[in-house]
Design a protein around this motif. Sequence first.
Motif, short mmCIF file in Angstrom:
data_model
loop_
_atom_site.label_atom_id
_atom_site.label_comp_id
_atom_site.label_asym_id
_atom_site.label_seq_id
_atom_site.Cartn_x
_atom_site.Cartn_y
_atom_site.Cartn_z
N TRP A 1 -1.92 8.36 4.31
CA TRP A 1 -0.86 7.38 4.53
C TRP A 1 -0.17 7.62 5.87
O TRP A 1 0.13 6.66 6.60
N LEU A 2 0.06 8.88 6.22
CA LEU A 2 0.69 9.18 7.51
C LEU A 2 -0.18 8.70 8.68
O LEU A 2 0.34 8.18 9.67
N LEU A 3 -1.49 8.88 8.57
CA LEU A 3 -2.38 8.39 9.62
C LEU A 3 -2.31 6.87 9.73
O LEU A 3 -2.30 6.31 10.84
N MET A 4 -2.25 6.18 8.60
CA MET A 4 -2.12 4.72 8.63
C MET A 4 -0.78 4.30 9.23
O MET A 4 -0.70 3.33 9.97
N LEU A 5 0.29 5.05 8.91
CA LEU A 5 1.61 4.76 9.47
C LEU A 5 1.59 4.92 10.99
O LEU A 5 2.10 4.06 11.72
N LEU A 6 1.01 6.00 11.47
CA LEU A 6 0.93 6.21 12.92
C LEU A 6 0.10 5.13 13.59
O LEU A 6 0.42 4.69 14.70
N ASP A 7 -0.95 4.64 12.92
CA ASP A 7 -1.74 3.53 13.44
C ASP A 7 -0.90 2.26 13.53
O ASP A 7 -0.98 1.53 14.51
N ARG A 8 -0.09 2.01 12.50
CA ARG A 8 0.79 0.83 12.51
C ARG A 8 1.83 0.93 13.62
O ARG A 8 2.12 -0.05 14.29
N ILE A 9 2.39 2.12 13.81
CA ILE A 9 3.38 2.31 14.88
C ILE A 9 2.72 2.06 16.23
O ILE A 9 3.30 1.39 17.10
N LEU B 1 0.84 -1.20 0.00
CA LEU B 1 0.00 0.00 0.00
C LEU B 1 0.87 1.25 0.00
O LEU B 1 0.60 2.21 -0.73
N SER B 2 1.93 1.22 0.78
CA SER B 2 2.85 2.36 0.85
C SER B 2 3.48 2.64 -0.51
O SER B 2 3.54 3.79 -0.95
N TYR B 3 3.96 1.60 -1.16
CA TYR B 3 4.57 1.79 -2.48
C TYR B 3 3.55 2.30 -3.49
O TYR B 3 3.87 3.12 -4.35
N GLY B 4 2.31 1.83 -3.39
CA GLY B 4 1.26 2.34 -4.28
C GLY B 4 1.00 3.82 -4.08
O GLY B 4 0.86 4.58 -5.04
N VAL B 5 0.96 4.25 -2.81
CA VAL B 5 0.77 5.67 -2.52
C VAL B 5 1.96 6.47 -3.02
O VAL B 5 1.79 7.56 -3.59
N GLY B 6 3.17 5.94 -2.84
CA GLY B 6 4.37 6.64 -3.34
C GLY B 6 4.34 6.82 -4.84
O GLY B 6 4.64 7.91 -5.35
N VAL B 7 3.97 5.78 -5.56
CA VAL B 7 3.87 5.88 -7.02
C VAL B 7 2.79 6.88 -7.42
O VAL B 7 2.98 7.70 -8.32
N ALA B 8 1.66 6.84 -6.72
CA ALA B 8 0.57 7.77 -7.02
C ALA B 8 1.00 9.22 -6.78
O ALA B 8 0.65 10.13 -7.54
N LEU B 9 1.78 9.47 -5.72
CA LEU B 9 2.28 10.82 -5.46
C LEU B 9 3.24 11.29 -6.55
O LEU B 9 3.18 12.45 -6.98
N VAL B 10 4.10 10.40 -7.01
CA VAL B 10 5.03 10.76 -8.09
C VAL B 10 4.26 11.03 -9.38
O VAL B 10 4.54 12.00 -10.09
#
Length: 131
Positions: free
Chosen positions: A105-113, A68-77
Amino acid sequence: MTSIQLTLLRVLLTLTALNLGLVGVFPNNVSSHMLHDQVASFLIYCVIALIIGVRWLLPQITKEFLYLSYGVGVALVVAEVMFRGIGYFSLTAFEMIAFVMAFGWLLMLLDRIESLINVGTESEILANLED
């Protein structure tokens, strides 16, 4: 997780937070348009750095979140290229799209942390109960 990984994660999250605040400090008007755009671009670069580095910064992260992270990164680029390179997106459309993807994505990252912290805390509690 080593202290270097944790320190780098904290630095990247702090830079992201500072840039998010600076986007609001510098309005998008005639006098500070370039500064606003520079800070907004650096915010996206910080998020992309987090996305690329999440595999090494948080080795316990799930493969699903990594994909999911890589997908968001590609979408941002792609959004950046469509805005700056092609000129397809207007500034407002680009900022809205990039903000929603990056902040979500940042909210999901903070949830994972938080989940990783809770798992570690639960393990320690169970270990103490067994003793």
